[in-house]
Design a protein around this motif. Structure first.
Motif, PDB file in Angstrom:
ATOM      1  N   UNK A 197      14.106  83.805  28.925  1.00 21.74           N
ATOM      2  CA  UNK A 197      12.652  83.962  28.864  1.00 21.74           C
ATOM      3  C   UNK A 197      12.188  84.447  27.507  1.00 21.74           C
ATOM      4  N   UNK A 198      10.893  84.694  27.398  1.00 21.77           N
ATOM      5  CA  UNK A 198      10.318  85.032  26.091  1.00 21.77           C
ATOM      6  C   UNK A 198      10.770  86.416  25.633  1.00 21.77           C
ATOM      7  N   UNK A 199      11.209  87.232  26.583  1.00 23.22           N
ATOM      8  CA  UNK A 199      11.641  88.597  26.261  1.00 23.22           C
ATOM      9  C   UNK A 199      13.155  88.658  26.049  1.00 23.22           C
ATOM     10  N   UNK A 200      13.852  87.546  26.276  1.00 27.32           N
ATOM     11  CA  UNK A 200      15.314  87.548  26.267  1.00 27.32           C
ATOM     12  C   UNK A 200      15.846  88.539  27.297  1.00 27.32           C
ATOM     13  N   UNK A 201      15.160  88.625  28.430  1.00 26.76           N
ATOM     14  CA  UNK A 201      15.642  89.410  29.571  1.00 26.76           C
ATOM     15  C   UNK A 201      15.155  88.751  30.841  1.00 26.76           C
ATOM     16  N   UNK A 202      16.008  88.724  31.855  1.00 30.11           N
ATOM     17  CA  UNK A 202      15.607  88.157  33.146  1.00 30.11           C
ATOM     18  C   UNK A 202      14.856  89.172  34.008  1.00 30.11           C
ATOM     19  N   UNK A 203      14.617  90.380  33.449  1.00 29.97           N
ATOM     20  CA  UNK A 203      13.940  91.424  34.221  1.00 29.97           C
ATOM     21  C   UNK A 203      14.727  91.804  35.479  1.00 29.97           C
ATOM     22  N   UNK A 204      16.022  91.489  35.490  1.00 28.41           N
ATOM     23  CA  UNK A 204      16.865  91.822  36.653  1.00 28.41           C
ATOM     24  C   UNK A 204      17.891  92.895  36.278  1.00 28.41           C
ATOM     25  N   UNK A 205      18.743  93.223  37.225  1.00 32.30           N
ATOM     26  CA  UNK A 205      19.700  94.325  37.065  1.00 32.30           C
ATOM     27  C   UNK A 205      21.119  93.815  37.273  1.00 32.30           C
ATOM     28  N   UNK A 206      22.008  94.202  36.364  1.00 38.92           N
ATOM     29  CA  UNK A 206      23.390  93.734  36.440  1.00 38.92           C
ATOM     30  C   UNK A 206      24.348  94.862  36.084  1.00 38.92           C
ATOM     31  N   UNK A 207      25.558  94.738  36.584  1.00 43.13           N
ATOM     32  CA  UNK A 207      26.607  95.704  36.276  1.00 43.13           C
ATOM     33  C   UNK A 207      27.583  95.058  35.292  1.00 43.13           C
ATOM     34  N   UNK A 208      27.630  95.592  34.070  1.00 40.06           N
ATOM     35  CA  UNK A 208      28.579  95.031  33.103  1.00 40.06           C
ATOM     36  C   UNK A 208      29.833  95.898  32.995  1.00 40.06           C
ATOM     37  N   UNK A 209      29.891  96.928  33.830  1.00 40.64           N
ATOM     38  CA  UNK A 209      31.133  97.698  33.915  1.00 40.64           C
ATOM     39  C   UNK A 209      31.136  99.003  33.145  1.00 40.64           C
ATOM     40  N   UNK A 210      29.933  99.483  32.777  1.00 39.65           N
ATOM     41  CA  UNK A 210      29.873 100.737  32.007  1.00 39.65           C
ATOM     42  C   UNK A 210      29.299 101.887  32.845  1.00 39.65           C
ATOM     43  N   UNK A 211      29.614 101.904  34.134  1.00 32.84           N
ATOM     44  CA  UNK A 211      28.998 102.891  35.029  1.00 32.84           C
ATOM     45  C   UNK A 211      29.753 104.223  35.070  1.00 32.84           C
ATOM     46  N   UNK A 212      31.015 104.208  34.581  1.00 35.27           N
ATOM     47  CA  UNK A 212      31.846 105.429  34.568  1.00 35.27           C
ATOM     48  C   UNK A 212      31.920 106.061  35.962  1.00 35.27           C
ATOM     49  N   UNK A 213      32.093 105.227  36.957  1.00 34.77           N
ATOM     50  CA  UNK A 213      32.126 105.675  38.356  1.00 34.77           C
ATOM     51  C   UNK A 213      33.178 106.758  38.570  1.00 34.77           C
ATOM     52  N   UNK A 214      32.746 107.864  39.124  1.00 35.12           N
ATOM     53  CA  UNK A 214      33.624 109.023  39.413  1.00 35.12           C
ATOM     54  C   UNK A 214      34.313 109.585  38.166  1.00 35.12           C
ATOM     55  N   UNK A 215      33.705 109.328  37.001  1.00 38.65           N
ATOM     56  CA  UNK A 215      34.274 109.903  35.772  1.00 38.65           C
ATOM     57  C   UNK A 215      33.180 110.675  35.046  1.00 38.65           C
ATOM     58  N   UNK A 216      33.569 111.401  34.012  1.00 42.27           N
ATOM     59  CA  UNK A 216      32.574 112.055  33.181  1.00 42.27           C
ATOM     60  C   UNK A 216      31.617 110.966  32.681  1.00 42.27           C
ATOM     61  N   UNK A 217      30.363 111.320  32.516  1.00 46.57           N
ATOM     62  CA  UNK A 217      29.328 110.368  32.078  1.00 46.57           C
ATOM     63  C   UNK A 217      28.977 109.327  33.140  1.00 46.57           C
ATOM     64  N   UNK A 218      29.388 109.525  34.388  1.00 44.50           N
ATOM     65  CA  UNK A 218      29.004 108.602  35.463  1.00 44.50           C
ATOM     66  C   UNK A 218      27.487 108.420  35.474  1.00 44.50           C
ATOM     67  N   UNK A 219      27.043 107.180  35.584  1.00 43.36           N
ATOM     68  CA  UNK A 219      25.623 106.878  35.747  1.00 43.36           C
ATOM     69  C   UNK A 219      25.543 105.673  36.676  1.00 43.36           C
ATOM     70  N   UNK A 220      24.964 105.893  37.849  1.00 38.78           N
ATOM     71  CA  UNK A 220      24.984 104.848  38.876  1.00 38.78           C
ATOM     72  C   UNK A 220      23.838 103.863  38.740  1.00 38.78           C
ATOM     73  N   UNK A 221      22.925 104.099  37.766  1.00 34.69           N
ATOM     74  CA  UNK A 221      21.893 103.105  37.462  1.00 34.69           C
ATOM     75  C   UNK A 221      20.944 102.831  38.621  1.00 34.69           C
TER      76      UNK A 221
END
Lengths: 382, 382
Positions: B255-279
């Motif tokens: 699109x014109x913004x170069x974003x689909x305005x959607x949400x995706x997981x690219x694997x940087x969530x740090x699940x159960x680790x320091x810096x965890x962010x569940x987004x």
């Protein structure tokens, strides 16, 4: 062939070579620069300029009056990032000298207390130890002297020395840390400055591609020599050669810091106009110093956009264009002793587009990622 | 020639072409992309992905409940740069969304009240009007809703709505300005939000080289067509083609913004680790949303280093390498319903070094200098 005809041919050949610049012999250039710097091609220096070759960072010397200790460095680090040093409790040294922003702030000019705008672009503190004077106008002669000035400036951190000492002496944690570092019961502003200076002396640029290239000269193993030499691409190498020759940068940006530690007027003083900044003159009061600013270091320069003492340029191409034009030429008003004069070290350069790009590539090659914090080599000393 | 021998030659030729990638026909590529986008080469889309072509910025729509007026925009601009909106009186919206820093803050994560560290990288507000949701986890549905959240956040501006209204209503200047903009005697937080949103809707990216290139398709004058086409170099054009094909970027950055305005997981969530962010999960509570973050716009992306929701990367080469590897692959724990799953839109790409560099060049070509402030086109409307 007649003499006239010979001359005519020489003239035509000269013309062609001027229009279609001679192709660069990169192999030869690389071989020249793979030697130690005494054997590099002669730099194009203006008469009277002392030759100080660009090269690896020199060692940091800790002054006799403020020797290095780990306790002092760690205390300085804590203070550097702590907004306790400001009146509002919101502004730390790191607000304008942030590791994420090349130890500068990325802004045209800085903000301080009550979001008041400063007049100048925050310089990076990388390699702060190697300066002979601090601030764009050099008004501090040591990091110890420098440290207390932004703390007290009304448009920066806005804290008096009295308040600074009062605040810190009411903090249990700092009482302990200062006692460890200075073995004194009372926290003095002087010791705050000593700790901050010690921390700053440990912030050194990481090795850049240029630094790795320099090591090539010292290699006996041909494979290792080649790998290190390739750290500079042909374009960067050409840029380095231009930097020292046709582009004349080395007249001011010399030595291991890529600065002569001197003051020059490149014509951005805005004399008698909005945004006027008289630079060194503000400090010395010498009319010859109107519009002179300290030559900034170029190590890490690509990390500290925007550039110039007033943050005027957000594009390096713009910076190079100004120098290519010989700086901003200002006609000196002979009837006004204070009227500024653009440095005669600057001359129009007639750089081609390719040469400008090569120069910019070289500037990338002397920029490493911003240093993260105290350099590991200090951690073993004490 | 025997059949076997023929096959062997086909095999060898295939091998050679795989090893030494087929040379790019830049003339053909340029001719294809000089047409309107319906005629561009097919994008490589994963099944189920809606096709939304990259292109010029769409027009800004001001919502019915908060129409555009110059008075409201100017009020919003004043508020945006005024630290009055924070508890300490030191932090303005512009502290983290600074025009000098691409309307972001250049830091890994932002600092707020008492220099408390946030968890996420400040997004640029360029083209804020074009988002369907705000924040990395999309928890605000409009700029009006968004504006009051950082003001109240304890680690950002830390002001309650009550205090906000109290502070502003005690200010003669703002009383006047709000009266002009909203024709009311009392300043309400709701109107603060409306003014801030109106100002933000006027911050649009300047035209990038890519935008100029798009205009080539509409030219009848061949000279003008060529000039506009040349705004993208061969390398940038190739990068654009890769962006839409082999590098698969367009699956999300569309699109014109170069974003689909959607949400995706690219694997940087740090699940159960320091810096965890569940987004997104923090907002929806849906286990399938763990680790999903909003696809950021790429317009102006080279101005807003460092990148990713946590500011992890300071080098674009690093970002491209992550995608080249197919994102950070995390093995889903089948016994843990909350365990995150890296998006299947990401796949290893096997990009060559030249292809990676072409992609980065294209990202430069969709980056113009940061917009300076309200776009002039709004100033004539009212």
């Amino acid at each position: 062939m007649t003499k006239a005809r010979q001359l005519f041919i020489v003239f035509i050949v000269g013309l062609v070579f001027n229009l279609h610049a001679e192709p660069i012999n990169f192999l030869q250039l690389r071989a020249q620069y793979e030697q130690t710097s005494e054997n590099w091609p002669e730099p194009w220096l203006e008469e009277g300029v002392e030759h100080s070759e660009i090269g690896a960072l020199t060692e940091v010397i800790f002054p006799f009056e403020n020797p290095f200790t780990i306790a002092k460095m760690r205390l300085g680090e804590a203070l550097f990032f702590d907004p306790i040093l400001s009146r509002s409790g919101q502004i730390a040294c790191a607000s304008c000298h942030d590791p994420d922003l090349g130890w500068a702030d990325g802004r045209r000019v800085s903000f301080g207390h009550d979001r008041q705008v400063g007049q100048r672009n925050a310089p990076s503190i990388e390699n702060a130890a190697l300066w002979q004077s601090l601030f764009w106008d050099g008004r501090a002669r040591s990091l110890e002297q420098q440290a207390l000035i932004p703390i007290q400036a009304g448009n920066e951190m806005s804290l008096t020395i009295y308040e600074l000492e009062l605040k810190l002496n009411s903090t249990y944690q700092y009482k302990q840390k200062f006692k460890q570092a200075f073995a004194k019961e009372y926290i003095s502003a002087e010791d705050v400055a000593k700790a901050l200076a010690t921390f700053q002396r440990t912030i050194r640029s990481r090795k850049s591609d240029f630094d790795f290239f320099l090591l090539a000269a010292k290699q006996s193993d041909p494979k290792r020599k080649r790998v290190l030499s390739q750290k500079l691409t042909d374009q960067a190498l050409w840029g380095m050669h231009l930097f020292r020759t046709k582009a004349r940068c080395i007249n001011c940006h010399s030595g291991s810091l890529f600065s002569d530690n001197k003051f020059h007027n490149i014509g951005l003083t805005y004399y008698k106009r909005e945004y006027e900044d008289l630079g060194l003159f503000n400090y010395t009061g010498n009319p010859a110093d109107v519009g002179k600013f300290k030559t900034p270091s170029l190590r890490g320069v690509m990390n500290t956009k925007p550039w110039m003492h007033n943050g005027l340029f957000i594009s390096m191409a713009g910076v190079i264009n100004i120098y290519n034009a010989g700086g901003v030429r200002i006609l000196k008003d002979e009837n006004d002793v204070f009227s500024p004069e653009t440095s005669t070290l600057l001359k129009p350069l007639a750089l081609t587009q390719d040469e400008k790009m090569a120069l910019e590539t070289f500037l990338h090659s002397i920029t490493a990622h911003p240093a993260n914090g105290p350099h590991f080599s200090f951690l073993s000393e004490s």
